[in-house]
Write an enzyme that holds these catalytic residues in place. Structure first.
Site, PDB file in Angstrom:
ATOM      1  N   SER A  60       2.471   8.155   2.120  1.00 12.04           N
ATOM      2  CA  SER A  60       1.401   8.533   3.548  1.00 12.04           C
ATOM      3  C   SER A  60       1.930  10.348   3.864  1.00 12.04           C
ATOM      4  O   SER A  60       2.728  10.815   3.775  1.00 12.04           O
ATOM      5  CB  SER A  60       1.403   7.239   4.028  1.00 12.04           C
TER       6      SER A  60
HETATM    7  N1  SAH Z   1       4.226   3.561   3.032  1.00  7.26           N
HETATM    8  C1  SAH Z   1       4.202   3.473   1.201  1.00  7.26           C
HETATM    9  C2  SAH Z   1       2.712   4.530   1.572  1.00  7.26           C
HETATM   10  C3  SAH Z   1       2.444   3.678   0.000  1.00  7.26           C
HETATM   11  S1  SAH Z   1       0.649   4.047  -0.201  1.00  7.26           S
HETATM   12  C4  SAH Z   1       5.412   5.374   1.593  1.00  7.26           C
HETATM   13  O1  SAH Z   1       5.637   5.647   3.138  1.00  7.26           O
HETATM   14  O2  SAH Z   1       5.808   5.556   0.655  1.00  7.26           O
HETATM   15  C5  SAH Z   1       0.133   1.877   0.153  1.00  7.26           C
HETATM   16  C6  SAH Z   1       1.217   1.179  -1.371  1.00  7.26           C
HETATM   17  O3  SAH Z   1       0.963  -0.556  -1.088  1.00  7.26           O
HETATM   18  C7  SAH Z   1       1.296   1.643  -2.863  1.00  7.26           C
HETATM   19  O4  SAH Z   1       2.999   1.850  -3.192  1.00  7.26           O
HETATM   20  C8  SAH Z   1       1.176   0.200  -3.205  1.00  7.26           C
HETATM   21  O5  SAH Z   1       0.801   0.040  -4.304  1.00  7.26           O
HETATM   22  C9  SAH Z   1       0.885  -0.587  -2.014  1.00  7.26           C
HETATM   23  N2  SAH Z   1       0.010  -2.199  -2.404  1.00  7.26           N
HETATM   24  C10 SAH Z   1      -1.346  -2.360  -2.498  1.00  7.26           C
HETATM   25  N3  SAH Z   1      -1.343  -3.839  -2.109  1.00  7.26           N
HETATM   26  C11 SAH Z   1      -0.940  -4.584  -2.434  1.00  7.26           C
HETATM   27  C12 SAH Z   1      -0.533  -5.535  -2.167  1.00  7.26           C
HETATM   28  N4  SAH Z   1      -1.093  -6.640  -1.785  1.00  7.26           N
HETATM   29  N5  SAH Z   1       1.122  -5.935  -1.003  1.00  7.26           N
HETATM   30  C13 SAH Z   1       1.960  -4.958  -1.112  1.00  7.26           C
HETATM   31  N6  SAH Z   1       1.633  -4.217  -1.363  1.00  7.26           N
HETATM   32  C14 SAH Z   1       0.731  -3.733  -1.544  1.00  7.26           C
END
Ligand code: SAH
Length: 211
Positions: A61
């Site tokens: 993010s």
């Molecule tokens: N907080 C992260 C942002 C990652 S983007 C950072 O600091 O890098 C969002 C993430 O949510 C992705 O890795 C994606 O795989 C995950 N995601 C999407 N759907 C999900 C679900 N149902 N359960 C858990 N994770 C999920």
């Protein structure tokens, strides 16, 4: 002080200019080396205020939104017991670990989850527990939580997350598909008080499977 520690401070300065003023949050942003959360070829962009690809179609993010969501938790009075849905690179989890005493994080893509876990170990952050699983279900065995933040966008608010909030607890999440809004939900007994905040852009919260 190496090139990247200087850069963490620069990043904190950038988000400060955008309204993230809480000193504890700014210290966390200064101290977590964001270049370790992206692939080496993107390391030179790690201290810009932008989202970056982390593989598997996912992104780390934007630092501003990481700071914003963390600051909202601090302003609500949260000190511990925070659940993050969507570990991704682990960067937001690391920031949460620096600010709150106990943090949990769930990721549906095993590969990302394993890499994130190793990154936090390398940084000696031991107060963040991570697991591979479907975040729509929260983390039942660790519930209830003082706060839950979701870093991927569902179309509607997952019911399990509301039910895993403590009384007085706060859920922060982006909601929507094309047009997403940052929403907070505060639990008051059996009532859930919802407030809409700014427009945001997150990857979708995938429903019903794990990879
Ligand atoms: N907080 C992260 C942002 C990652 S983007 C950072 O600091 O890098 C969002 C993430 O949510 C992705 O890795 C994606 O795989 C995950 N995601 C999407 N759907 C999900 C679900 N149902 N359960 C858990 N994770 C999920």
């Amino acid at each position: 002080m190496n090139q990247y520690t200087r850069s963490g401070a620069t990043l904190a300065n950038q988000v400060k200019g955008l309204g993230i003023e809480n000193p504890v949050v700014l210290d966390a942003i200064s101290s977590v080396p964001r270049h370790l959360f992206v692939e080496q070829v993107l390391a030179h962009k790690a201290y810009e205020n932008t989202a970056l690809p982390i593989g598997q179609g996912q992104t780390i993010s934007q630092p501003y939104i990481v700071g914003k969501m963390t600051q909202m938790l601090v302003e609500h009075g949260v000190t511990s017991n925070v659940l993050e849905i969507g570990t991704g690179s682990g960067y937001q989890a690391a920031i949460l670990g620096r600010v709150f005493s106990q943090v949990f994080s769930v990721e549906r893509i095993r590969q990302l989850q394993l890499i994130a876990k190793r990154r936090l170990q390398k940084l000696d952050i031991y107060n963040v527990q991570m697991k591979h699983g479907d975040g729509w279900l929260g983390w039942e065995s660790k519930a209830p939580f003082d706060a839950i933040i979701v870093t991927a966008a569902p179309e509607s608010v997952p019911q399990a997350l509301k039910s895993q909030l403590k009384d007085g607890g706060i859920l922060i999440l982006p909601v929507g598909t094309e047009n997403q809004q940052l929403v907070t939900i505060v639990r008051s007994g059996d009532e859930f008080i919802e407030t809409q905040h700014e427009p945001v852009k997150f990857v979708p919260l995938v429903s019903g499977d794990t990879a």
